[in-house]
Motif scaffolding. Structure first.
Motif, short mmCIF file in Angstrom:
data_model
loop_
_atom_site.label_atom_id
_atom_site.label_comp_id
_atom_site.label_asym_id
_atom_site.label_seq_id
_atom_site.Cartn_x
_atom_site.Cartn_y
_atom_site.Cartn_z
N GLN A 54 -29.34 17.69 -12.82
CA GLN A 54 -30.05 18.16 -14.00
C GLN A 54 -31.45 18.63 -13.60
O GLN A 54 -32.24 17.86 -13.05
CB GLN A 54 -30.16 17.02 -15.02
N HIS A 55 -31.74 19.90 -13.84
CA HIS A 55 -33.05 20.44 -13.50
C HIS A 55 -34.14 19.86 -14.41
O HIS A 55 -35.17 19.38 -13.95
CB HIS A 55 -33.03 21.96 -13.67
N ASP A 56 -33.89 19.92 -15.71
CA ASP A 56 -34.88 19.52 -16.71
C ASP A 56 -34.33 18.33 -17.49
O ASP A 56 -33.31 18.44 -18.18
CB ASP A 56 -35.17 20.71 -17.64
N ALA A 57 -35.01 17.21 -17.41
CA ALA A 57 -34.54 16.00 -18.09
C ALA A 57 -34.47 16.18 -19.60
O ALA A 57 -33.76 15.46 -20.29
CB ALA A 57 -35.45 14.82 -17.76
N HIS A 58 -35.22 17.15 -20.11
CA HIS A 58 -35.23 17.39 -21.56
C HIS A 58 -34.48 18.67 -21.92
O HIS A 58 -34.51 19.09 -23.08
CB HIS A 58 -36.68 17.48 -22.06
N GLY A 59 -33.84 19.29 -20.96
CA GLY A 59 -33.12 20.53 -21.20
C GLY A 59 -31.69 20.29 -21.64
O GLY A 59 -31.27 19.15 -21.87
N PRO A 60 -30.91 21.36 -21.73
CA PRO A 60 -29.49 21.23 -22.11
C PRO A 60 -28.74 20.34 -21.15
O PRO A 60 -29.03 20.32 -19.94
CB PRO A 60 -28.98 22.68 -22.05
N ASP A 61 -27.79 19.59 -21.65
CA ASP A 61 -27.03 18.66 -20.83
C ASP A 61 -26.14 19.41 -19.85
O ASP A 61 -25.29 20.22 -20.24
CB ASP A 61 -26.18 17.76 -21.72
N LEU A 62 -26.35 19.16 -18.56
CA LEU A 62 -25.61 19.86 -17.51
C LEU A 62 -24.11 19.60 -17.62
O LEU A 62 -23.30 20.53 -17.51
CB LEU A 62 -26.13 19.41 -16.15
#
Length: 354
Positions: free
Chosen positions: A99-107
């Motif tokens: 996961q690149h961004d912990a708050h981004g879209p769920d990988l």
């Protein structure tokens, strides 16, 4: 595809690994997250990554075993065929992303939403991106991904099998094992070992002399070995620059344990030299992938050879790795030159048009 994958963008440098942290007995406190405002549109919100709780060692190893069973079952149910390098390679590729961004879209949710042909493209991107950063190790893992280099030969049934294995691996928890930013957490077990052992027939395992070493055993061996070396050298810890080698490495389980033992001593495995040899091409390929996943650093050599028949296996593999890296540099240099020429042409055309 709009995937938050840990891929290297074209011509980008390899991102630095996180600095290893001391051994933890409890998970770090999760950062507070602000409550997002409701979107103005009526479209449903994108899935957010689930907060991962740090599993116990027992749960980690149990999850790895269940992963092997789930992938094997999915491949066999889909009638994937005898080429077990394909499902193993899919799990290996998934172990290379996070996961690149912990708050981004769920990988995980994003990948599960992909169609079979989109997944083929995703796997091509994963291997290509990591080849830019570690061509020596990705070339050693070629048996796991070379079938992706012939997309015209990937029929609908193969694409269906890819989808089935991908779903099984994600739902069985591959990202819970290898999707962490901290290499300490990524190296708590050897997820690929279980997949290899369960996909291989008993006869093939016996013929190759291939047996799974439980992580608890490899951890004990690594700790005992490093403690003995430290005592022999009359030092409290191992010294950076030393060479750690496994002549019958399998998928690298003993190297994983040694790397973790170094981290418990406050040392960075990237400061050491690593090498392993295995006669089985698939096991050696998985060892190469694991070296990336476990953050062993730049000084890793993986040989697919017979240690007894060729005492120079590591040196031969090192020479091959240098040749592969030189080829990568040539290819990337050409790509940069082409990109610069195209940019200059674009600027010239815009100037003329103005």
């Amino acid at each position: 595809m709009d995937l938050q994958l840990d891929l290297f963008t074209a011509l980008a440098a390899e991102p630095a690994e996180p600095v290893p942290t001391p051994r933890r007995t409890a998970p770090p406190a999760a950062p507070a997250r602000p409550t997002p405002a409701a979107p103005p549109s009526a479209s449903p919100p994108r899935a957010k990554p689930a907060v991962r709780k740090r599993m116990s060692d027992e749960d980690v190893h149990r999850t790895a075993a269940a992963l092997g069973e789930a992938v094997t079952d999915a491949w066999n149910r889909a009638h994937g065929g005898p080429d077990i390098a394909v499902p193993i390679g899919l799990v290996a590729a998934l172990s290379l992303i996070r996961q690149h961004d912990a708050h981004g879209p769920d990988l995980k949710a994003q990948i599960l939403a992909q169609q079979p042909r989109e997944l083929i493209e995703m796997y091509q991107q994963i291997w290509a991106g990591h080849w830019q950063a570690r061509p020596d190790l990705i070339d050693r893992a070629r048996v796991l991904h070379e079938w992706l280099n012939k997309p015209d030969e990937i029929d609908d049934h193969r694409a269906y099998c890819v989808k089935a294995v991908t779903e099984a691996a994600l739902r069985a928890g591959i990202l819970d094992l290898t999707g962490h930013s901290d290499p300490i957490d990524r190296a708590r077990t050897d997820a690929l070992s279980h997949v290899i052992m369960l996909l291989r027939s008993k006869g093939a395992r016996q013929g190759l002399g291939e047996f799974h070493t439980p992580p608890s055993v490899s951890d004990l061996l690594a700790e005992a070995t490093l403690s003995a070396l430290s005592a022999d050298l009359n030092m409290a810890t191992m010294q950076p620059g030393q060479h750690i080698h496994d002549p019958a490495g399998g998928s690298g389980g003993l190297l994983r344990s040694a790397a973790q033992a170094l981290r418990w001593r406050g040392l960075d495995p990237a400061d050491f030299q690593w090498s392993m040899v295995d006669v089985d091409a698939i096991a050696a390929a998985c060892g190469a992938v694991n070296a990336i996943v476990w953050g062993l650093g730049p000084n890793v050599v993986v040989a697919c050879d017979d240690t007894l028949a060729n005492p120079n296996a590591v040196e031969d593999a090192r020479a091959h790795a240098r040749a592969v890296i030189a080829h990568r540099n040539q290819v990337m240099g050409t790509a940069r030159m082409i990109a610069a020429i195209r940019q200059a042409q674009s600027l010239l055309e815009s100037t003329v048009a103005a």
